[in-house]
Design a protein around this motif. Structure first.
Motif, short mmCIF file in Angstrom:
data_model
loop_
_atom_site.label_atom_id
_atom_site.label_comp_id
_atom_site.label_asym_id
_atom_site.label_seq_id
_atom_site.Cartn_x
_atom_site.Cartn_y
_atom_site.Cartn_z
N LEU A 262 46.33 43.96 35.40
CA LEU A 262 45.76 44.99 34.53
C LEU A 262 46.84 45.35 33.51
O LEU A 262 48.02 45.34 33.82
CB LEU A 262 45.37 46.23 35.35
CG LEU A 262 44.43 47.24 34.66
CD1 LEU A 262 43.03 46.65 34.53
CD2 LEU A 262 44.37 48.55 35.43
N SER A 263 46.42 45.65 32.29
CA SER A 263 47.39 46.03 31.27
C SER A 263 46.80 47.13 30.40
O SER A 263 45.58 47.28 30.31
CB SER A 263 47.78 44.83 30.40
OG SER A 263 46.65 44.30 29.72
N ILE B 175 43.71 53.78 22.96
CA ILE B 175 44.01 53.25 24.29
C ILE B 175 43.19 51.98 24.51
O ILE B 175 41.96 52.01 24.39
CB ILE B 175 43.69 54.27 25.40
CG1 ILE B 175 44.42 55.59 25.14
CG2 ILE B 175 44.05 53.70 26.77
CD1 ILE B 175 43.98 56.72 26.08
N THR B 176 43.86 50.88 24.84
CA THR B 176 43.17 49.62 25.09
C THR B 176 43.66 48.99 26.38
O THR B 176 44.87 48.94 26.63
CB THR B 176 43.37 48.63 23.93
OG1 THR B 176 43.03 49.25 22.70
CG2 THR B 176 42.50 47.40 24.13
N PHE B 177 42.72 48.50 27.17
CA PHE B 177 43.04 47.83 28.43
C PHE B 177 42.74 46.34 28.36
O PHE B 177 41.80 45.90 27.70
CB PHE B 177 42.20 48.42 29.57
CG PHE B 177 42.79 49.63 30.20
CD1 PHE B 177 43.58 49.53 31.34
CD2 PHE B 177 42.57 50.88 29.66
CE1 PHE B 177 44.14 50.65 31.92
CE2 PHE B 177 43.12 52.01 30.23
CZ PHE B 177 43.90 51.90 31.37
N GLY B 178 43.57 45.58 29.07
CA GLY B 178 43.28 44.19 29.35
C GLY B 178 42.89 44.05 30.81
O GLY B 178 43.38 44.80 31.67
N VAL B 179 41.99 43.15 31.11
CA VAL B 179 41.51 42.85 32.47
C VAL B 179 40.77 44.05 33.07
O VAL B 179 40.76 44.24 34.29
CB VAL B 179 42.65 42.39 33.41
CG1 VAL B 179 42.09 41.49 34.53
CG2 VAL B 179 43.73 41.61 32.67
N SER C 283 38.47 40.67 42.14
CA SER C 283 38.89 39.27 42.06
C SER C 283 39.94 39.04 43.13
O SER C 283 40.38 39.97 43.81
CB SER C 283 39.46 38.94 40.67
OG SER C 283 40.77 39.47 40.53
N TRP C 284 40.38 37.78 43.25
CA TRP C 284 41.39 37.49 44.27
C TRP C 284 42.72 38.15 43.93
O TRP C 284 43.56 38.37 44.80
CB TRP C 284 41.57 35.98 44.42
CG TRP C 284 42.15 35.29 43.22
CD1 TRP C 284 41.47 34.75 42.17
CD2 TRP C 284 43.54 35.07 42.96
NE1 TRP C 284 42.34 34.21 41.25
CE2 TRP C 284 43.63 34.38 41.72
CE3 TRP C 284 44.72 35.37 43.64
CZ2 TRP C 284 44.84 34.00 41.15
CZ3 TRP C 284 45.93 35.00 43.07
CH2 TRP C 284 45.99 34.30 41.85
#
Length: 308
Positions: free
Chosen positions: A197-198, A217-221, A262-263
C-alpha cells in the motif's frame, strides 16, 4: 533467453512515430526493466520492439517560461531524484521514485514507462496524481494532454491510443508552489519490493492562522487504479491543524479507500495501514513547511526527521 523477432532503434520522436505506424504490433521499450522480464518469462515471445531510449527530446527535467515543470518520459528515476530543480521545487517526486526497486532498476527505469505500465503499485503514480500532473501524448495525429486520472483505466490498462507516445509529464506552477509533500510506501521488505500500500500527500498550510488550506491525497494499491481521495480532501480543507485533524484523516481515509484481499495483505490490514500512513504522510508534509507543532509530530510519527 530473450525471444525477440525484430528490434528497431529510433533516434528521434518523428522516427519512433513513423516506426509505430509501420509496425503497429511492435512494443515500445525504453529502460526495459518491465518489458524484458515479460519477454524472458515467455509472455511476449516473438515480439517486435521499438527502442526510444536514444531520443534526447524526451529526456531530462526543465522549467518552461510559465514555470511549468517539464519532465521527459524517458528520464530515469535516478536522474529525477538527483535533479536540482526537483530537489528545490517538488522534492516529494524525487523521494517517491527513489523508492523504486534498487539502484540498478532506478538507473535504467523511466518515469514514462512506470506510468504507461498502468500498475496500481507504481511508485511514481500517487505523487503524480497528487501533483495533478498532465501527460503529453504525441502521435501522427498531433498532440493531446491527458490528466493522470483520465489516463488510468484499470489494472495494467491506460488510455494510450494506437500510435501514441508519452513524451512529457507536466506539473503547472500552481500545482506545486507553496505546497510540500510526502510519500510513504508500505511493503513487506524495505527494498526491492513493490508496494503493499502506498500514499502520497501534497498540502498547503496557512501557518499564521494554523489552518490547512489545501490537501491532495492519493493511494496506490487501494483500488483498481491509483485513488485520489477527493471526499477526504474536501472534508479536511480549512480545518485547524491540531491532533483532531489527524484523527479525522484516519477515519475518513478508511471510509474512502477500497483495497482488496490478496496474498500480500488482507483488505482489513490495508484499511488499517491506509489510515495510519495517510496520517503520517500529512503530518510529515506539514512538518516540512513548519506548520505542525513538534510535540504533535513526535506523537504521530515517533521521531523528528530532518527534511527542513
Amino acid at each position: 533467453m530473450y525471444d525477440i523477432e525484430k528490434y528497431y532503434n529510433a533516434h528521434t520522436l518523428e522516427e519512433a512515430i513513423s516506426l509505430m505506424k509501420e509496425h503497429p504490433r511492435a512494443r515500445l521499450i525504453c529502460g526495459g526493466s518491465d518489458v524484458l522480464i515479460r519477454i524472458r518469462e515467455g509472455k511476449m515471445a516473438g515480439c517486435e520492439l521499438i527502442g526510444i531510449r536514444e531520443i534526447e527530446d524526451i529526456k531530462g527535467v526543465s522549467m518552461d517560461e510559465d514555470r511549468t515543470f517539464r519532465i521527459g518520459a524517458a528520464t530515469t528515476f535516478s536522474h529525477i531524484t538527483q535533479n536540482e530543480l526537483i530537489k528545490k521545487y517538488v522534492p516529494v517526486l524525487g523521494e517517491a521514485v527513489d523508492q523504486v526497486g534498487g539502484p540498478q532498476v532506478r538507473n535504467i527505469g523511466t518515469i514514462g514507462g512506470n506510468i504507461c505500465n498502468g500498475a496500481v503499485s507504481a511508485d511514481s503514480a500517487p505523487t503524480c496524481f497528487s501533483l495533478e500532473a498532465q501527460l503529453v501524448l504525441t502521435s501522427f495525429s498531433g498532440t493531446r494532454i491527458s490528466s493522470m486520472e483520465d489516463f488510468y483505466l484499470g489494472p495494467g490498462k491506460v488510455n494510450r491510443k494506437e500510435g501514441e507516445i508519452l513524451t512529457h509529464i507536466l506539473i503547472p506552477e500552481d500545482h506545486y508552489k507553496g505546497y510540500t509533500g510526502h510519500y510513504i510506501k508500505y511493503s513487506m521488505r524495505n527494498a526491492m519490493d513493490i508496494a503493499t500500500l502506498s500514499c502520497s500527500v501534497v498540502c498547503k498550510a496557512d501557518r499564521k492562522n494554523n489552518q490547512l488550506l489545501d490537501v491532495k491525497i492519493t493511494f496506490g494499491v487501494a483500488a483498481p487504479v491509483p485513488l485520489r481521495c477527493h471526499k477526504t480532501e474536501e472534508a479536511l480543507k480549512g480545518r485547524i491543524i491540531d491532533r483532531d485533524l489527524f484523527t479525522k484523516t484516519e477515519d475518513l481515509i478508511r471510509e474512502e479507500i477500497n483495497p482488496r484481499d490478496s496474498w500480500r495483505a488482507s483488505k482489513d490490514f490495508r484499511l488499517q495501514i491506509g489510515g495510519e500512513i495517510a496520517k503520517r504522510a500529512l503530518a510529515t508534509a506539514l512538518w516540512k513547511q513548519n506548520a505542525l507543532e513538534e510535540t504533535i509530530y513526535l506523537n504521530l510519527c515517533g521521531e523528528v526527521e530532518t527534511w527542513k
